[in-house]
Design an enzyme around this catalytic site. Structure first.
Site, short mmCIF file in Angstrom:
data_model
loop_
_atom_site.label_atom_id
_atom_site.label_comp_id
_atom_site.label_asym_id
_atom_site.label_seq_id
_atom_site.Cartn_x
_atom_site.Cartn_y
_atom_site.Cartn_z
N SER A 18 49.66 49.82 54.71
CA SER A 18 50.13 49.39 53.38
C SER A 18 50.43 50.59 52.51
CB SER A 18 49.02 48.57 52.73
OG SER A 18 49.28 48.39 51.36
N TYR A 64 40.69 47.82 49.43
CA TYR A 64 41.75 47.37 50.34
C TYR A 64 42.52 48.57 50.90
CZ TYR A 64 46.24 45.71 51.96
OH TYR A 64 47.35 45.50 52.72
N LYS A 67 42.75 50.30 54.82
CA LYS A 67 44.01 50.53 55.54
C LYS A 67 44.13 51.99 55.97
CE LYS A 67 45.48 46.51 56.01
NZ LYS A 67 45.76 45.98 57.35
N1 UFG Z 1 52.80 41.89 37.64
C1 UFG Z 1 53.11 41.41 36.38
N2 UFG Z 1 52.90 40.08 36.15
C2 UFG Z 1 52.41 39.23 37.08
C3 UFG Z 1 52.09 39.75 38.35
C4 UFG Z 1 52.30 41.09 38.60
O1 UFG Z 1 53.54 42.14 35.51
O2 UFG Z 1 52.24 38.04 36.78
C5 UFG Z 1 53.10 43.30 37.93
C6 UFG Z 1 51.91 44.10 38.36
O3 UFG Z 1 51.19 44.53 37.25
C7 UFG Z 1 52.58 45.23 39.15
C8 UFG Z 1 53.83 44.54 39.75
O4 UFG Z 1 54.00 43.35 39.00
O5 UFG Z 1 53.01 46.22 38.27
C9 UFG Z 1 53.66 44.18 41.21
O6 UFG Z 1 52.41 43.52 41.34
P1 UFG Z 1 51.96 42.78 42.67
O7 UFG Z 1 50.63 42.20 42.42
O8 UFG Z 1 53.03 41.87 43.15
O9 UFG Z 1 51.91 43.95 43.74
P2 UFG Z 1 51.13 45.36 43.72
O10 UFG Z 1 52.19 46.42 43.62
O11 UFG Z 1 50.03 45.39 42.76
O12 UFG Z 1 50.48 45.34 45.16
C10 UFG Z 1 51.23 45.02 46.32
C11 UFG Z 1 50.38 44.23 47.30
C12 UFG Z 1 49.22 45.06 47.77
C13 UFG Z 1 49.72 46.37 48.28
C14 UFG Z 1 50.59 47.06 47.29
C15 UFG Z 1 51.19 48.28 47.93
O13 UFG Z 1 49.88 43.06 46.67
O14 UFG Z 1 48.57 44.38 48.82
O15 UFG Z 1 51.66 46.21 46.89
O16 UFG Z 1 52.10 48.89 47.09
F1 UFG Z 1 48.66 47.15 48.53
#
Ligand code: UFG
Length: 321
Positions: free
Chosen positions: A117, A141, A145
């Site tokens: 990841s 997490y 990984k």
């Molecule tokens: N976000 C919002 N509003 C929401 C949901 C998310 O603004 O309702 C933002 C988050 O703050 C973040 C972005 O959207 O800035 C992406 O968030 P995600 O939760 O979709 O994804 P992440 O980048 O946090 O994490 C994802 C996977 C993880 C992995 C990671 C690796 O969920 O498992 O990418 O980059 F580790």
């Protein structure tokens, strides 16, 4: 070759199973069905219900199906849950991997593909993250990984395995509506959930040092993730001597939360203005892959754009709601 796919009933695993089966590879799935569903496995692909935490399950499937290669996709993958339950994550992700490697070595399996990841990078302070950008995970997490990658490399060296670790960036979309993500823990499904409930989608922080102030990510269609696995399997099939590759799977294009939400509003026909909420702890401002190495090594390139991710995810969401 017969490929064992652990976690093959889950969101990413079932896409990989479908594409590998379509590509003519012989596959067998091991899944504990804790989050995956049996009815998403294509007809003709054997499903063994069992756990990577149970060595006997692994030995039985490897022996019973003449397995010669493993794609280890089964894992726990929710960042926030990993902070609350680190012991669960270390057990599921690392004890699971250790069992898979022990069973593989004991069963004469010499080719292993591992789902890693972008979480291994933590909060990288670079424009494009390459595979040599230092790894500094910021949650359990991501730690599991990264340690998993080390475990695989050590085992590869000691036992002469060929290995590919694929570092997924932000996965979205569905190759077919029934294959969509069942979880609601990432931006796209979380925005759909809010819209379905008649609420404005949330932006977690708009004061980051990015062009529009919202976080930037590298979103990648799950069908592209699956095609990268097919390319990696072909490379493993062809390897006469042991190989060891660690590769990003991304598009190399940064998209902000505000931009994603604009696409979601247009495609879902819900022009609701998003609402700005406080920053979510632990979110890096920008994480975007360099996708050059995987292109060079496997000849692979992503084919789907953001519209294709959001429209296919929306079709899958509508099927379920
Ligand atoms: N976000 C919002 N509003 C929401 C949901 C998310 O603004 O309702 C933002 C988050 O703050 C973040 C972005 O959207 O800035 C992406 O968030 P995600 O939760 O979709 O994804 P992440 O980048 O946090 O994490 C994802 C996977 C993880 C992995 C990671 C690796 O969920 O498992 O990418 O980059 F580790």
């Amino acid at each position: 070759m017969t490929w064992l796919i652990t976690g093959g009933a889950g969101y990413i695993g079932r896409h990989v199973v479908h594409q590998l089966a379509e590509a003519g590879e012989r596959v067998v799935v091991l899944d504990d069905l804790s989050s995956g569903s049996a009815d998403r496995i294509p007809a003709g692909v054997p499903l063994v219900q069992g756990s990577t935490l149970d060595r006997a399950d692994l030995d039985a499937v490897i022996k019973g199906h003449g397995v010669t290669g493993v794609l280890h996709i089964a894992a726990k993958k929710q960042v926030a849950e990993s902070v609350a339950e680190p012991l669960l994550y270390y057990r599921e992700n690392l004890t699971g991997l250790q069992n898979v490697l022990e069973a593989a070595v004991a069963g004469g399996v010499r080719k292993v593909l591992y789902s890693s990841s972008a979480a291994v990078y933590g909060t990288p302070d670079v424009d494009l993250v390459t595979e040599s950008t230092p790894c500094a995970p910021i949650n359990p997490y991501g730690e599991t990984k990264l340690v998993g990658e080390w475990l695989i490399q050590a085992a590869a060296k000691a036992y002469g395995l060929s290995t590919v670790a694929l570092r997924y960036f932000n996965v979205a979309g569905a190759a077919a509506p029934e294959l969509g993500d069942d979880g609601v823990s990432n931006l796209v499904p979380m925005a759909f959930q809010r819209l379905t409930d008649g609420q404005a989608p949330l932006i977690f922080g708009d004061d980051y040092a990015t062009p529009d102030g919202t976080c930037v990510r590298d979103y990648i269609h799950v069908a592209d993730i699956a095609s990268a696995h097919v390319a990696a399997v072909r490379r493993l099939n062809a390897a006469a001597e042991p190989i060891s590759l660690t590769l990003n799977i991304g598009r190399g294009e940064g998209v902000s939360v505000a931009e994603m939400l604009a696409v979601i509003a247009r495609i879902s026909g819900n022009p609701v203005a998003p609402q700005v909420a406080p920053r979510r702890p632990g979110d890096p401002a920008r994480v975007v892959a360099s996708a050059e190495l995987i292109h060079r090594e496997l000849g692979w390139k992503a084919e789907h754009d953001i519209d294709s991710m959001v429209s296919s995810a929306w079709a899958a969401w509508q099927l379920r709601h």
